[in-house]
Design an enzyme around this catalytic site. Structure first.
Site, PDB file in Angstrom:
ATOM      1  N   GLY A   1     -17.801   1.137  19.197  1.00 11.57           N
ATOM      2  CA  GLY A   1     -16.990   0.690  20.330  1.00 11.57           C
ATOM      3  C   GLY A   1     -15.640   1.372  20.339  1.00 11.57           C
ATOM      4  O   GLY A   1     -15.535   2.572  20.056  1.00 11.57           O
TER       5      GLY A   1
ATOM      6  N   PHE B   1     -18.913  -3.104   9.285  1.00 11.92           N
ATOM      7  CA  PHE B   1     -18.111  -1.960   9.717  1.00 11.92           C
ATOM      8  C   PHE B   1     -18.932  -0.846  10.343  1.00 11.92           C
ATOM      9  O   PHE B   1     -18.530   0.299  10.391  1.00 11.92           O
ATOM     10  CB  PHE B   1     -17.195  -1.452   8.593  1.00 11.92           C
ATOM     11  CG  PHE B   1     -15.960  -2.304   8.506  1.00 11.92           C
ATOM     12  CD1 PHE B   1     -16.040  -3.607   8.037  1.00 11.92           C
ATOM     13  CD2 PHE B   1     -14.735  -1.839   8.950  1.00 11.92           C
ATOM     14  CE1 PHE B   1     -14.920  -4.429   8.001  1.00 11.92           C
ATOM     15  CE2 PHE B   1     -13.608  -2.657   8.929  1.00 11.92           C
ATOM     16  CZ  PHE B   1     -13.701  -3.951   8.448  1.00 11.92           C
ATOM     17  N   LEU B   2     -20.116  -1.216  10.848  1.00  6.29           N
ATOM     18  CA  LEU B   2     -20.884  -0.279  11.666  1.00  6.29           C
ATOM     19  C   LEU B   2     -20.882  -0.773  13.111  1.00  6.29           C
ATOM     20  O   LEU B   2     -21.853  -0.565  13.837  1.00  6.29           O
ATOM     21  CB  LEU B   2     -22.326  -0.150  11.146  1.00  6.29           C
ATOM     22  CG  LEU B   2     -22.519   0.655   9.861  1.00  6.29           C
ATOM     23  CD1 LEU B   2     -24.011   0.788   9.537  1.00  6.29           C
ATOM     24  CD2 LEU B   2     -21.890   2.049   9.968  1.00  6.29           C
TER      25      LEU B   2
ATOM     26  N   PHE C   1      -5.941  -6.487  -0.650  1.00  9.92           N
ATOM     27  CA  PHE C   1      -7.012  -6.042   0.250  1.00  9.92           C
ATOM     28  C   PHE C   1      -7.207  -7.033   1.389  1.00  9.92           C
ATOM     29  O   PHE C   1      -8.297  -7.130   1.947  1.00  9.92           O
ATOM     30  CB  PHE C   1      -8.328  -5.892  -0.525  1.00  9.92           C
ATOM     31  CG  PHE C   1      -8.248  -4.897  -1.661  1.00  9.92           C
ATOM     32  CD1 PHE C   1      -8.465  -3.554  -1.429  1.00  9.92           C
ATOM     33  CD2 PHE C   1      -7.933  -5.308  -2.946  1.00  9.92           C
ATOM     34  CE1 PHE C   1      -8.384  -2.630  -2.470  1.00  9.92           C
ATOM     35  CE2 PHE C   1      -7.849  -4.398  -3.996  1.00  9.92           C
ATOM     36  CZ  PHE C   1      -8.075  -3.055  -3.755  1.00  9.92           C
TER      37      PHE C   1
ATOM     38  N   THR D   1       0.854  -1.186   0.000  1.00 13.88           N
ATOM     39  CA  THR D   1       0.000   0.000   0.000  1.00 13.88           C
ATOM     40  C   THR D   1       0.890   1.238   0.000  1.00 13.88           C
ATOM     41  O   THR D   1       1.687   1.422   0.922  1.00 13.88           O
ATOM     42  CB  THR D   1      -0.894  -0.003   1.252  1.00 13.88           C
ATOM     43  OG1 THR D   1      -1.649  -1.212   1.234  1.00 13.88           O
ATOM     44  CG2 THR D   1      -1.835   1.190   1.269  1.00 13.88           C
TER      45      THR D   1
ATOM     46  N   ASN E   1      -9.659   1.424   2.396  1.00  7.79           N
ATOM     47  CA  ASN E   1      -9.408   1.452   3.838  1.00  7.79           C
ATOM     48  C   ASN E   1      -9.959   2.722   4.478  1.00  7.79           C
ATOM     49  O   ASN E   1     -10.479   2.695   5.594  1.00  7.79           O
ATOM     50  CB  ASN E   1      -7.914   1.295   4.122  1.00  7.79           C
ATOM     51  CG  ASN E   1      -7.523  -0.182   4.168  1.00  7.79           C
ATOM     52  OD1 ASN E   1      -8.384  -1.054   4.039  1.00  7.79           O
ATOM     53  ND2 ASN E   1      -6.253  -0.463   4.348  1.00  7.79           N
TER      54      ASN E   1
ATOM     55  N   LYS F   1      -2.711   3.766   9.637  1.00  3.17           N
ATOM     56  CA  LYS F   1      -1.629   4.391   8.850  1.00  3.17           C
ATOM     57  C   LYS F   1      -2.138   4.843   7.487  1.00  3.17           C
ATOM     58  O   LYS F   1      -1.697   5.856   6.958  1.00  3.17           O
ATOM     59  CB  LYS F   1      -0.424   3.462   8.725  1.00  3.17           C
ATOM     60  CG  LYS F   1      -0.579   2.373   7.685  1.00  3.17           C
ATOM     61  CD  LYS F   1       0.757   1.806   7.246  1.00  3.17           C
ATOM     62  CE  LYS F   1       0.596   0.545   6.445  1.00  3.17           C
ATOM     63  NZ  LYS F   1       0.291   0.676   5.035  1.00  3.17           N
TER      64      LYS F   1
ATOM     65  N   GLU G   1      -6.467  -9.449   8.060  1.00  4.81           N
ATOM     66  CA  GLU G   1      -5.850 -10.398   8.969  1.00  4.81           C
ATOM     67  C   GLU G   1      -6.962 -11.274   9.530  1.00  4.81           C
ATOM     68  O   GLU G   1      -8.089 -10.825   9.733  1.00  4.81           O
ATOM     69  CB  GLU G   1      -5.117  -9.653  10.080  1.00  4.81           C
ATOM     70  CG  GLU G   1      -4.016  -8.808   9.485  1.00  4.81           C
ATOM     71  CD  GLU G   1      -3.066  -8.220  10.513  1.00  4.81           C
ATOM     72  OE1 GLU G   1      -3.093  -8.652  11.681  1.00  4.81           O
ATOM     73  OE2 GLU G   1      -2.307  -7.328  10.128  1.00  4.81           O
TER      74      GLU G   1
ATOM     75  N   CYS H   1      -3.031  -1.352   9.257  1.00  4.83           N
ATOM     76  CA  CYS H   1      -3.471  -0.768   7.981  1.00  4.83           C
ATOM     77  C   CYS H   1      -4.342   0.469   8.120  1.00  4.83           C
ATOM     78  O   CYS H   1      -3.958   1.555   7.691  1.00  4.83           O
ATOM     79  CB  CYS H   1      -4.194  -1.828   7.164  1.00  4.83           C
ATOM     80  SG  CYS H   1      -3.093  -3.135   6.633  1.00  4.83           S
TER      81      CYS H   1
END
Ligand code: UDX
Length: 427
Positions: free
Chosen positions: A251, A247-248, A147, A119, A206, A261, A150, A258
């Site tokens: 918390g 990804f909603l 893409f 990246t 990202n 940065k 982990e 990734c």
């Protein structure tokens, strides 16, 4: 083909390419890493990858080296080295990318293709193509961003949601299509673009994921102030397929090697381009994210009656997310260390990341089992959403702790269950 860099991305890519039937030689300058990989030992935790590494090595399709001379004759070179954040700056540190391209340019004399996967900030591929040409090499440069997540590296390598080829010639595109043929035949779409577009796809992906997380965390703050329930909001938003539920998760926010940065590198890029509004917008995503760590710390302080000093705190989770032992920019570890610095005796438990956490923060304590970490605790902070933690029995744990205070930093527990067992539960 060769793969340069055997970190997370490179090791997964090398194994994936061998699985596709290619003859792969993977290089790293770290002798210990190469020794481990040659002995079929993964230097990090990744579900399913160890088994495929063993199969690939045993089949003879994958071997490892520390010598650039040994890889010079490959037809395709994949550059998979790290681009961490530069110390004291928001920019990415490109020294490893630059040195990999120089090492290759000095040796690759026959026509070949050098494919960047790391990246990088927009403009790097063009610069690397100039470096290669400047050394008189006949190799062509392409950019093929990765893409992979982990914890899901195998799936993301062999069944990627898409392949992006940043190329300057139809030959380079055809070669990449040949490399990935089985994956393309399986249905992964291919997007062909110029260098700059390919570089920006990765960073944009990202940045968008980070934006979703910070967005829901911004809404969470409004919910905290108004008594609304952010989990219900996320559920209801998620049914709209223009938005989607992924990804909603509100918390403690994002961490890892990734998202943080990349969002900072994009900010630096917008600032360099003097796009002030864009830079401000991107910067706020990181600012909101950082504020979640402070909020968790202050909620914990409140539960302890105003101070961490002399208190015993059990932290569940050290990894930046579940299913990894990676603690880079881990929100969980950051909060644990901050509580320690405020005077608490902190004991951390993580199913797999204890050793990597101890490596960077030996000043805090670690325990192999949840009950050992929780013994005599005044507060439990659940900070990484490992599925094991959702199953913890509040009644059983009541007999272990000193005070029944639970801070659920990832919204994984059922509040009623904990409250009815006598716990003060905050999230
Ligand atoms: C990310 C991208 O997903 C991947 O496509 C890219 O190649 C590399 O960066 P990864 O770093 O493995 O992958 O982590 P990811 O699964 O994206 O999670 C990032 C962080 O966001 C974690 O700390 C996670 O806990 C957090 N997160 C995720 C949330 O806080 N809420 C969510 O709803 C989802």
């Amino acid at each position: 083909m060769s793969v340069i860099g055997c970190g997370y991305l490179g090791a997964s890519h090398a194994v994936g390419m061998a699985q596709l039937g290619h003859d792969v030689i993977a290089l790293d300058i770290d002798k210990d890493k190469i020794a481990a990989l040659s002995a079929c030992e993964l230097p990090f935790f990744e579900p399913g990858l160890g088994e495929l590494l063993r199969k690939s090595v045993e089949s003879g399709r994958l071997r490892f080296t520390t010598s650039y001379d040994e890889i010079a004759g490959s037809d395709v070179h994949f550059v998979c080295v790290g681009t961490p954040q530069l110390a004291g700056s928001f920019n990415a540190d490109l020294r490893w990318v630059e040195s990999a391209f120089v090492e290759l340019a000095q040796r690759v004399t026959e026509p070949a293709i050098i494919v960047g996967r790391s990246t990088v900030p927009v403009g790097t591929a063009r610069r690397m193509a100039d470096v290669v040409r400047g050394h008189g090499s006949r190799a062509e440069v392409a950019w093929n961003p990765e893409f992979l997540r982990e914890g899901r590296a195998v799936e993301d390598t062999l069944q990627p949601a898409r392949l992006v080829f940043g190329v300057e010639s139809p030959q380079a595109e055809q070669l990449l299509r040949a490399v990935y043929r089985p994956i393309i035949e399986d249905g992964s779409p291919v997007v062909v673009a110029d260098y700059a577009t390919a570089e920006l796809v990765k960073v944009s992906a990202n940045a968008f994921l980070a934006t979703k997380i910070s967005f829901i965390n911004a809404i969470a703050q409004i919910c905290e102030a108004t008594g609304a329930d952010v989990l219900r909001i996320a559920e209801a938003l998620g049914y709209d397929n223009r938005i989607g539920r992924d990804f909603l998760g509100p918390g403690l926010g994002f961490g890892g090697g990734c998202l943080p940065k990349d969002i900072r590198a994009l900010y630096a890029c917008a600032a360099d381009l003097r796009l002030a509004d864009v830079a401000t917008f991107i910067r706020q995503i990181d600012v909101i994210n950082a504020s979640r760590r402070d909020r968790a710390l202050s909620l914990g302080r409140e539960l302890l009656g105003g101070s961490y000093a002399e208190k015993r705190v059990c932290v569940l989770g050290a990894a930046f997310k579940p299913n990894t032992d990676d603690v880079r920019d881990s929100p969980a570890l950051a909060v644990a260390v901050a509580a320690h610095q405020e005077g608490a005796r902190v004991v951390v438990h993580d199913p797999v990341a204890t050793e990597s956490a101890r490596g960077v923060h030996p000043e805090i304590e670690y325990a192999d089992r949840i009950v050992m970490a929780a013994r005599d605790a005044d507060l439990i902070m659940l900070l990484t959403d490992w599925t094991d933690f959702a199953d913890i029995d509040p009644v059983q744990l009541s007999g272990v702790v000193r005070c029944r205070n639970m801070l659920d930093g990832r919204n994984v527990l059922t509040p009623e269950r904990w409250r009815s067992a006598g716990w003060t539960y905050r999230a």
